[in-house]
Design an enzyme around this catalytic site. Sequence first.
Site, PDB file in Angstrom:
ATOM      1  N   LYS A  86       0.720  -0.944  -0.300  1.00 46.84           N
ATOM      2  CA  LYS A  86       0.068   0.084   0.132  1.00 46.84           C
ATOM      3  C   LYS A  86       0.762   1.206  -0.114  1.00 46.84           C
ATOM      4  O   LYS A  86       1.311   1.550   1.307  1.00 46.84           O
ATOM      5  CB  LYS A  86      -1.048   0.249   0.934  1.00 46.84           C
ATOM      6  CG  LYS A  86      -1.963   1.039   1.266  1.00 46.84           C
ATOM      7  CD  LYS A  86      -2.837   1.083   2.045  1.00 46.84           C
ATOM      8  CE  LYS A  86      -4.184   1.960   2.467  1.00 46.84           C
ATOM      9  NZ  LYS A  86      -3.618   3.318   2.490  1.00 46.84           N
ATOM     10  N   ARG A 134      -8.517  12.003  -6.186  1.00 47.00           N
ATOM     11  CA  ARG A 134     -10.061  11.414  -5.870  1.00 47.00           C
ATOM     12  C   ARG A 134     -10.784  12.000  -4.681  1.00 47.00           C
ATOM     13  O   ARG A 134     -11.993  11.572  -5.010  1.00 47.00           O
ATOM     14  CB  ARG A 134      -9.878  10.449  -4.865  1.00 47.00           C
ATOM     15  CG  ARG A 134     -10.612   9.667  -4.243  1.00 47.00           C
ATOM     16  CD  ARG A 134      -9.930   7.997  -3.384  1.00 47.00           C
ATOM     17  NE  ARG A 134     -11.452   7.308  -2.830  1.00 47.00           N
ATOM     18  CZ  ARG A 134     -11.107   8.143  -1.483  1.00 47.00           C
ATOM     19  NH1 ARG A 134     -10.770   8.900  -0.504  1.00 47.00           N
ATOM     20  NH2 ARG A 134     -12.760   7.223  -0.946  1.00 47.00           N
ATOM     21  N   LYS A 151      -3.312  -3.503   7.198  1.00 42.85           N
ATOM     22  CA  LYS A 151      -1.971  -2.185   7.723  1.00 42.85           C
ATOM     23  C   LYS A 151      -0.316  -2.168   8.572  1.00 42.85           C
ATOM     24  O   LYS A 151      -0.767  -3.486   9.130  1.00 42.85           O
ATOM     25  CB  LYS A 151      -2.507  -1.052   9.430  1.00 42.85           C
ATOM     26  CG  LYS A 151      -3.802  -0.148   7.935  1.00 42.85           C
ATOM     27  CD  LYS A 151      -3.297   0.402   6.680  1.00 42.85           C
ATOM     28  CE  LYS A 151      -3.249   2.097   7.278  1.00 42.85           C
ATOM     29  NZ  LYS A 151      -4.157   2.818   7.030  1.00 42.85           N
TER      30      LYS A 151
HETATM   31  S1  IVH Z   1      -7.261  -0.011  -4.172  1.00 36.86           S
HETATM   32  C1  IVH Z   1     -10.978  -0.681  -4.044  1.00 36.86           C
HETATM   33  N1  IVH Z   1      -4.093  -0.527  -3.931  1.00 36.86           N
HETATM   34  O1  IVH Z   1      -5.106   4.252  -0.115  1.00 36.86           O
HETATM   35  C2  IVH Z   1      -9.517  -0.511  -4.222  1.00 36.86           C
HETATM   36  N2  IVH Z   1      -5.471   1.274  -3.063  1.00 36.86           N
HETATM   37  O2  IVH Z   1      -6.684   3.550   1.755  1.00 36.86           O
HETATM   38  C3  IVH Z   1      -8.992   0.980  -4.248  1.00 36.86           C
HETATM   39  N3  IVH Z   1      -3.580   3.189  -1.519  1.00 36.86           N
HETATM   40  O3  IVH Z   1      -7.657   5.292  -1.558  1.00 36.86           O
HETATM   41  C4  IVH Z   1      -7.939   1.252  -3.481  1.00 36.86           C
HETATM   42  N4  IVH Z   1      -1.718   1.744  -2.352  1.00 36.86           N
HETATM   43  O4  IVH Z   1      -4.920   5.673  -2.820  1.00 36.86           O
HETATM   44  C5  IVH Z   1      -5.012   0.299  -3.822  1.00 36.86           C
HETATM   45  N5  IVH Z   1      -1.893  -1.105  -3.949  1.00 36.86           N
HETATM   46  C6  IVH Z   1      -3.515   0.153  -3.587  1.00 36.86           C
HETATM   47  C7  IVH Z   1      -2.849   1.470  -3.011  1.00 36.86           C
HETATM   48  C8  IVH Z   1      -3.526   1.675  -2.905  1.00 36.86           C
HETATM   49  C9  IVH Z   1      -1.974   2.925  -1.916  1.00 36.86           C
HETATM   50  C10 IVH Z   1      -4.173   3.742  -1.530  1.00 36.86           C
HETATM   51  C11 IVH Z   1      -5.176   4.650  -2.754  1.00 36.86           C
HETATM   52  C12 IVH Z   1      -6.782   4.210  -2.103  1.00 36.86           C
HETATM   53  C13 IVH Z   1      -6.411   4.449  -0.529  1.00 36.86           C
HETATM   54  C14 IVH Z   1      -7.446   3.860   0.501  1.00 36.86           C
END
Ligand code: IVH
Length: 673
Positions: free
Chosen positions: A118, A139, A317
């Site tokens: 993440k 976003r 996390k």
């Molecule tokens: S997927 C429906 N993949 O985390 C799925 N998000 O807490 C939507 N983020 O707004 C997000 N790395 O900015 C996804 N490998 C990853 C990510 C990621 C960072 C962030 C993203 C999202 C937030 C959600």
Amino acid sequence: MPLPKSIMAEARQLRQELNEHNYSYYVLDAPSVTDQAYDRLFRRLQQLEQEYPELVSADSPTQRVGSEPASHFESVEHEVAMLSLDNAFDEEEMHAFDRRLRDKLDHQAPLAYCAEPKLDGLAVSLLYVDGELRRAATRGDGRSGENITANARTIDSIPLRLIGDDLPARIEVRGEVYMELAGFAALNESQRENGGKVFANPRNAAAGSLRLLDSRITASRPLTFCSYGIGLIEGAEMASGQYRQMQYLRTIGFPISRQIELLDSIDDCLDYYARILQQRDDLAFDIDGVVFKLDDVQLQRQAGFVSRAPRWAIAYKFPAQEVMTRLLDVDFQVGRTGALTPVARLEPVAVGGVMVSNATLHNMDEIERKDVRIGDVVIVRRAGDVIPEVVGPVLQQRSGDLPRPKMPPRCPVCDSEVMQQPGQAAFRCIGGLVCAAQRKEAIKHYASRKAMDIEGLGDKLVEQMVEQDLIDSVADLYRLSLQQVAGLERMAEKSASNLLQALETGKKTTLSRFIYALGIREVGESTAESLAAYFGDLDQVMNADVDTLQQVEDVGPIVAENIRHFFDQKSNRAIVDQLIESGINWPPIEASQQQQTLAGKTYVISGTLDGYSRDQAASLLKARGARVSGSVSARTTGVITGENPGSKVAKAEALGVDILGQAEFEALLGETV
Ligand code: IVH
């Protein structure tokens, strides 16, 4: 002037080649040209576009420099909502997530998940129509965000045009814009120098940079993009698995995570988490967890959403690298050169998985700039191997009038006066070797790995020895008896005799290590090496005047003064004499006193040169006044490449640093001015 067909064809060809090189560099991590070759193509295209402005197209690689500032950002509606993610904080919550999902889908067998780190940046959506970047948006609240197309276009890893013949009519790709740690540090350094805004962390720096109305400034910020999903796609068949979809994105030009994996079960997810957590400190960017997505897209649809987050994905996390705690007090630590560093005493708190009760506040200027007060709730950050630092106070939580930390007028260790030299940020204890803290630090430095490398003489031991008055200076180390050492805490006879042995064998050293070990202010390893190479002899170094010292690469007026001052102190001379008497020795070296033809230049060596070991090549360069560094930066003059050069070449290309071959290296050695 009419636009000749041949020129049009040439421009098209150039654009395609440049795009392919960008792709190799940013997506495949495998640079396909040298920097010079890339530049040549780039400049030719620029030249053609200047001559024939009608050639300029929005997707030209030359169009990443930003444009006139905007007055505001337009709002854009997301066709498909941009969701957020549910979080898990332990294995139990991960199992619960998997169980819920299998119940919902009525699926008994293990589910496969696609996993990635993440990234800690901000989410963006990129819309491509017929392969061309049309619109980039933040976003926002998930339904609508801001149109940041002008800014996104300046980010090199965001493709302006997609690759391939069979592109979808429309595709919206989502991913994270973030800043790597090195870029973040460099940005803050230059912000500090120019009196600009200093960012608290890479995430804020990325967000601040992406949301600038002047895209020309965004263009100068080290932003990176990595994709993690498809929002919508029209006019192309899509793979049925998340992992395969990501591979598809990679083929059409998008960077995807290097760590992406397809995992067979929730148990494999837990292993993956542990593995990435281990790598966390070695990554070039901040991550705050791992994201797991149900791989089967059909099943994703079936699982659906709860409020703002999908049921089929979760963010597991990591322990936070930034936490809040209370600043209980500020103490001052005395370093080797007498500089007093403010240290925050904190209410103990876990940061990045480690308990922290002390953190650095850097210096008084920082304290003032951040307006940190004793009693504040502060944000503490610990990333990678760096020491924990106080990022700043949480002003909303301050109540009443809190005291500001004050520099003590006298040294907390030896009670000597504390002074600030004009033009310097640091406050120093003037006690010198009278000050036990400075003595301890000087001895620790002398024993350290890059100095005399005395095995077994750790910090704690040095502190005990000084506190028990066994040693006053480094010269006393060689007068220690077995009895004295064995009498120290946690010292058995065996380890005591090992230490004496290590001191004895450690007497054989090199001149540069010895000079470095003396701990002269601002004489680091590399300056010590230059001094040794230039003079070849300790007496010559000790007796050189300030002007002669400045002939040496790396030595400016201040460092020259420091060296002169050090050897002008009778006490220092006496210690050096005692050390030599006790038998410290090094192999003789020939003084170069070479023409310093490469003074002020910095080289990096990558790969094997024919006929020179790396050390030899480095000392030949240093003898001519050059600096030799292990890593490429914008300040590098050139990267010297031999057989099998490593990733440094790519870095050099990215930074526009010259790349030299064997012949050019030899020419450098022969060069006279
Ligand atoms: S997927 C429906 N993949 O985390 C799925 N998000 O807490 C939507 N983020 O707004 C997000 N790395 O900015 C996804 N490998 C990853 C990510 C990621 C960072 C962030 C993203 C999202 C937030 C959600």
